[in-house]
Design an enzyme around this catalytic site. Sequence first.
Site, PDB file in Angstrom:
ATOM      1  N   LYS A 100      -0.438   4.757   4.652  1.00 56.13           N
ATOM      2  CA  LYS A 100      -1.280   3.788   5.375  1.00 56.13           C
ATOM      3  C   LYS A 100      -0.732   3.576   6.788  1.00 56.13           C
ATOM      4  O   LYS A 100       0.480   3.425   6.975  1.00 56.13           O
ATOM      5  CB  LYS A 100      -1.342   2.455   4.619  1.00 56.13           C
ATOM      6  CG  LYS A 100      -2.318   1.471   5.252  1.00 56.13           C
ATOM      7  CD  LYS A 100      -2.716   0.373   4.290  1.00 56.13           C
ATOM      8  CE  LYS A 100      -3.644  -0.634   4.946  1.00 56.13           C
ATOM      9  NZ  LYS A 100      -4.909  -0.031   5.374  1.00 56.13           N
ATOM     10  N   HIS A 126       0.844  -1.197   0.000  1.00 58.04           N
ATOM     11  CA  HIS A 126       0.000   0.000   0.000  1.00 58.04           C
ATOM     12  C   HIS A 126       0.883   1.252   0.000  1.00 58.04           C
ATOM     13  O   HIS A 126       2.065   1.190   0.289  1.00 58.04           O
ATOM     14  CB  HIS A 126      -0.910   0.036   1.233  1.00 58.04           C
ATOM     15  CG  HIS A 126      -2.104  -0.862   1.126  1.00 58.04           C
ATOM     16  ND1 HIS A 126      -2.052  -2.203   1.417  1.00 58.04           N
ATOM     17  CD2 HIS A 126      -3.384  -0.604   0.736  1.00 58.04           C
ATOM     18  CE1 HIS A 126      -3.254  -2.738   1.229  1.00 58.04           C
ATOM     19  NE2 HIS A 126      -4.074  -1.790   0.804  1.00 58.04           N
TER      20      HIS A 126
HETATM   21  P1  NAD Z   1      -7.061   9.223   5.169  1.00 58.08           P
HETATM   22  O1  NAD Z   1      -6.003   9.377   6.214  1.00 58.08           O
HETATM   23  O2  NAD Z   1      -6.819   9.826   3.822  1.00 58.08           O
HETATM   24  O3  NAD Z   1      -8.450   9.805   5.713  1.00 58.08           O
HETATM   25  C1  NAD Z   1      -8.916   9.539   7.015  1.00 58.08           C
HETATM   26  C2  NAD Z   1     -10.023  10.531   7.349  1.00 58.08           C
HETATM   27  O4  NAD Z   1     -10.542  10.185   8.652  1.00 58.08           O
HETATM   28  C3  NAD Z   1      -9.516  11.972   7.436  1.00 58.08           C
HETATM   29  O5  NAD Z   1     -10.495  12.831   6.898  1.00 58.08           O
HETATM   30  C4  NAD Z   1      -9.342  12.193   8.930  1.00 58.08           C
HETATM   31  O6  NAD Z   1      -9.475  13.563   9.328  1.00 58.08           O
HETATM   32  C5  NAD Z   1     -10.471  11.330   9.495  1.00 58.08           C
HETATM   33  N1  NAD Z   1     -10.186  10.893  10.853  1.00 58.08           N
HETATM   34  C6  NAD Z   1      -8.985  10.549  11.393  1.00 58.08           C
HETATM   35  N2  NAD Z   1      -9.133  10.199  12.683  1.00 58.08           N
HETATM   36  C7  NAD Z   1     -10.451  10.325  12.963  1.00 58.08           C
HETATM   37  C8  NAD Z   1     -11.217  10.107  14.132  1.00 58.08           C
HETATM   38  N3  NAD Z   1     -10.654   9.698  15.282  1.00 58.08           N
HETATM   39  N4  NAD Z   1     -12.550  10.343  14.071  1.00 58.08           N
HETATM   40  C9  NAD Z   1     -13.120  10.752  12.922  1.00 58.08           C
HETATM   41  N5  NAD Z   1     -12.455  10.978  11.768  1.00 58.08           N
HETATM   42  C10 NAD Z   1     -11.120  10.753  11.803  1.00 58.08           C
HETATM   43  O7  NAD Z   1      -7.310   7.646   5.046  1.00 58.08           O
HETATM   44  P2  NAD Z   1      -7.975   6.853   3.817  1.00 58.08           P
HETATM   45  O8  NAD Z   1      -6.914   6.387   2.879  1.00 58.08           O
HETATM   46  O9  NAD Z   1      -9.151   7.603   3.307  1.00 58.08           O
HETATM   47  O10 NAD Z   1      -8.463   5.537   4.596  1.00 58.08           O
HETATM   48  C11 NAD Z   1      -9.402   5.622   5.665  1.00 58.08           C
HETATM   49  C12 NAD Z   1      -9.683   4.222   6.197  1.00 58.08           C
HETATM   50  O11 NAD Z   1     -10.345   3.440   5.192  1.00 58.08           O
HETATM   51  C13 NAD Z   1      -8.433   3.424   6.600  1.00 58.08           C
HETATM   52  O12 NAD Z   1      -8.729   2.637   7.720  1.00 58.08           O
HETATM   53  C14 NAD Z   1      -8.192   2.541   5.379  1.00 58.08           C
HETATM   54  O13 NAD Z   1      -7.466   1.374   5.681  1.00 58.08           O
HETATM   55  C15 NAD Z   1      -9.616   2.224   4.995  1.00 58.08           C
HETATM   56  N6  NAD Z   1      -9.832   1.810   3.601  1.00 58.08           N
HETATM   57  C16 NAD Z   1     -10.761   0.841   3.413  1.00 58.08           C
HETATM   58  C17 NAD Z   1     -11.078   0.446   2.145  1.00 58.08           C
HETATM   59  C18 NAD Z   1     -12.190  -0.563   1.951  1.00 58.08           C
HETATM   60  O14 NAD Z   1     -12.493  -0.933   0.794  1.00 58.08           O
HETATM   61  N7  NAD Z   1     -12.831  -1.024   3.029  1.00 58.08           N
HETATM   62  C19 NAD Z   1     -10.442   1.015   1.036  1.00 58.08           C
HETATM   63  C20 NAD Z   1      -9.487   2.019   1.266  1.00 58.08           C
HETATM   64  C21 NAD Z   1      -9.202   2.414   2.565  1.00 58.08           C
END
Ligand code: NAD
Length: 288
Positions: free
Chosen positions: A173, A169
């Site tokens: 991440k 990734h």
């Molecule tokens: P990112 O860091 O770009 O975004 C995270 C967002 O969550 C930000 O807007 C941040 O301000 C917010 N945030 C952080 N801590 C928080 C909290 N305590 N309470 C509320 N909001 C909070 O991350 P991303 O790449 O968008 O990934 C987010 C999550 O989704 C990760 O856990 C990632 O592994 C997961 N993900 C899942 C899939 C899937 O298909 N299920 C796909 C991609 C990413």
Amino acid sequence: MTLSRRDEATAAAPLVARIGIAGAGGRMGQALIDATLASTDLQLAGAVDVPDSPALGTDPGAHAGRTTAVRITSDVDAVVKSCDVFIDFTRPAGTLLHLAACARAGVAAVVGTTGFDAEGKATIATYANTIPIVFAANMSVGVTVLAQLVEDAARRLGTAFDIEIVEMHHRHKVDAPSGTALRLGEAAAAGAGVDLSEHALYARKGVTGERKPGTIGFATLRGGDVVGEHSVIFAGTGERLELTHRATSRQNFAAGALRAARFVAGQRAARRHGLFDMADVLGLRQSV
Ligand code: NAD
């Protein structure tokens, strides 16, 4: 005010659900906002992020040059109350607070956040006694099918093949191995008829000795802007089978999350609750 594509298309497609999006300033949040604004049957009702997010107060469509009637806020309860389905791709601590608000308001949820410990997963299951929740570490159609293929391959190949899972990734991440790698590990363990917690090996260093039979090994790579790559390797004597999925953009996760949103909206409308995954959403549970 510029009309959103949802507004323009209202006459053509009936509204399936009003959508609230958490982590609106994040990578997945933005992909989800784009996909929601591009859909004709879903309406962006609200968007939240943490109080210190630079995105607060901005138009969630701004990054894509769109104008909406919504502003990104930190008022979770207000957004939850304004929607039918709340979609969360944030961090485990935030997700659990968001689910508490969803349970209070009777709003369905789609959770894509990864990195939960056993207690966090148990808490999600408890909320699913009140509301319908789709919880999946990977919302892509390809990975959902991959998990089924891995379980089937592990069952058919048996103990003569060693199982190793490799994932890569992007450099931002924060959890490892990825939730998807763990999900694939669970699928392999189910096929092999063992418990992953007793057979997983997450790191090797130094003089490790020979490979312990029955182990399911994980290797984690991080770097650049890789969206997500997973390979499950079945290594036998004189041959090797590899099953690989490569995500080339976040659009596939966002599209899967919106399919999950439509699914839980239907469950909510039918007054059903429960914990679902993407195999339920895609109707694939019995297919392999
Ligand atoms: P990112 O860091 O770009 O975004 C995270 C967002 O969550 C930000 O807007 C941040 O301000 C917010 N945030 C952080 N801590 C928080 C909290 N305590 N309470 C509320 N909001 C909070 O991350 P991303 O790449 O968008 O990934 C987010 C999550 O989704 C990760 O856990 C990632 O592994 C997961 N993900 C899942 C899939 C899937 O298909 N299920 C796909 C991609 C990413």
